[in-house]
Design an enzyme around this catalytic site. Structure first.
Site, short mmCIF file in Angstrom:
data_model
loop_
_atom_site.label_atom_id
_atom_site.label_comp_id
_atom_site.label_asym_id
_atom_site.label_seq_id
_atom_site.Cartn_x
_atom_site.Cartn_y
_atom_site.Cartn_z
N GLU A 99 78.76 128.87 0.96
CA GLU A 99 79.16 130.29 0.95
C GLU A 99 80.46 130.51 0.19
O GLU A 99 80.63 131.55 -0.44
CB GLU A 99 79.29 130.81 2.39
CG GLU A 99 77.94 130.86 3.11
CD GLU A 99 78.04 131.35 4.54
OE1 GLU A 99 79.18 131.46 5.05
OE2 GLU A 99 76.98 131.60 5.13
N HIS A 104 84.59 122.08 -1.08
CA HIS A 104 85.22 121.72 0.19
C HIS A 104 84.32 120.77 0.94
O HIS A 104 83.09 120.83 0.82
CB HIS A 104 85.52 122.95 1.04
CG HIS A 104 84.35 123.85 1.27
ND1 HIS A 104 83.91 124.75 0.32
CD2 HIS A 104 83.50 123.97 2.32
CE1 HIS A 104 82.85 125.39 0.79
NE2 HIS A 104 82.58 124.93 2.00
P1 AMP Z 1 80.19 126.59 3.25
O1 AMP Z 1 79.09 127.36 3.92
O2 AMP Z 1 79.91 125.13 3.13
O3 AMP Z 1 80.58 127.25 1.95
O4 AMP Z 1 81.41 126.66 4.23
C1 AMP Z 1 82.42 127.64 4.14
C2 AMP Z 1 83.26 127.50 5.37
O5 AMP Z 1 84.49 128.16 5.13
C3 AMP Z 1 82.66 128.12 6.62
O6 AMP Z 1 82.57 127.12 7.64
C4 AMP Z 1 83.64 129.24 6.98
O7 AMP Z 1 83.78 129.41 8.38
C5 AMP Z 1 84.92 128.75 6.33
N1 AMP Z 1 85.88 129.78 5.95
C6 AMP Z 1 85.65 130.92 5.23
N2 AMP Z 1 86.79 131.61 5.06
C7 AMP Z 1 87.78 130.88 5.66
C8 AMP Z 1 89.18 131.06 5.82
N3 AMP Z 1 89.81 132.13 5.34
N4 AMP Z 1 89.88 130.11 6.50
C9 AMP Z 1 89.25 129.03 7.01
N5 AMP Z 1 87.93 128.81 6.88
C10 AMP Z 1 87.19 129.73 6.22
#
Ligand code: AMP
Ligand code: ZN
Length: 123
Positions: A99, A104
């Site tokens: 997302e 990461h």
């Molecule tokens: P992915 O689906 O692998 O792209 O994971 C994105 C992750 O980023 C998700 O687990 C979200 O909860 C996390 N996330 C999104 N925005 C933030 C933020 N501002 N601070 C910390 N985590 C975030």
């Protein structure tokens, strides 16, 4: 190095723009708690440079993947899961559930994690 995308939330976090508390850091990598944890320990390990996903890592990034692993190991130690066990996951592309389009690695631990989710067992 440091390609910065001003529209990217993880570029901003890694640059310290939100005063995020880092669990671990190194010259080119930061680790911080996920805002919506899915495990008792849920840390994100993020390069400071804007790289979209693991699929976009190449020789031009040197040993960045190794640096990410080293910060993950340090974060696991700091979070107290180095011995109890943890999982490292990275989603590459929307089809895998990515997302935030800035590379990461999720570090998950601190309790039972269940099996790896695939199209055969999710939902
Ligand atoms: P992915 O689906 O692998 O792209 O994971 C994105 C992750 O980023 C998700 O687990 C979200 O909860 C996390 N996330 C999104 N925005 C933030 C933020 N501002 N601070 C910390 N985590 C975030
Ligand atoms: Zn970014």
């Amino acid at each position: 190095m440091s390609a910065y995308d001003e529209t990217c939330i993880f570029c901003k976090i890694a640059a310290g723009e939100f005063d995020t508390e880092f669990v671990a850091t190194s010259e080119n990598v930061v680790a911080f708690n996920d805002i919506a944890p899915v495990a008792p320990v849920h840390i994100l390990i993020v390069p400071k440079e804007h790289v979209v996903s693991a699929n976009d890592l190449g020789p031009e990034h040197g040993n960045l993947w190794q640096q990410i692993l080293e910060v993950a190991q340090h974060a696991a130690q700091t979070a107290g899961v180095a011995d109890s066990g943890y999982r490292l996951v990275t989603n590459a592309g929307a089809g895998a559930g990515q997302e935030v389009m800035h590379l990461h690695v999720h570090l998950l631990g601190g309790g039972p994690l269940g099996g790896i989710v695939t199209t055969k067992n999710k939902g």
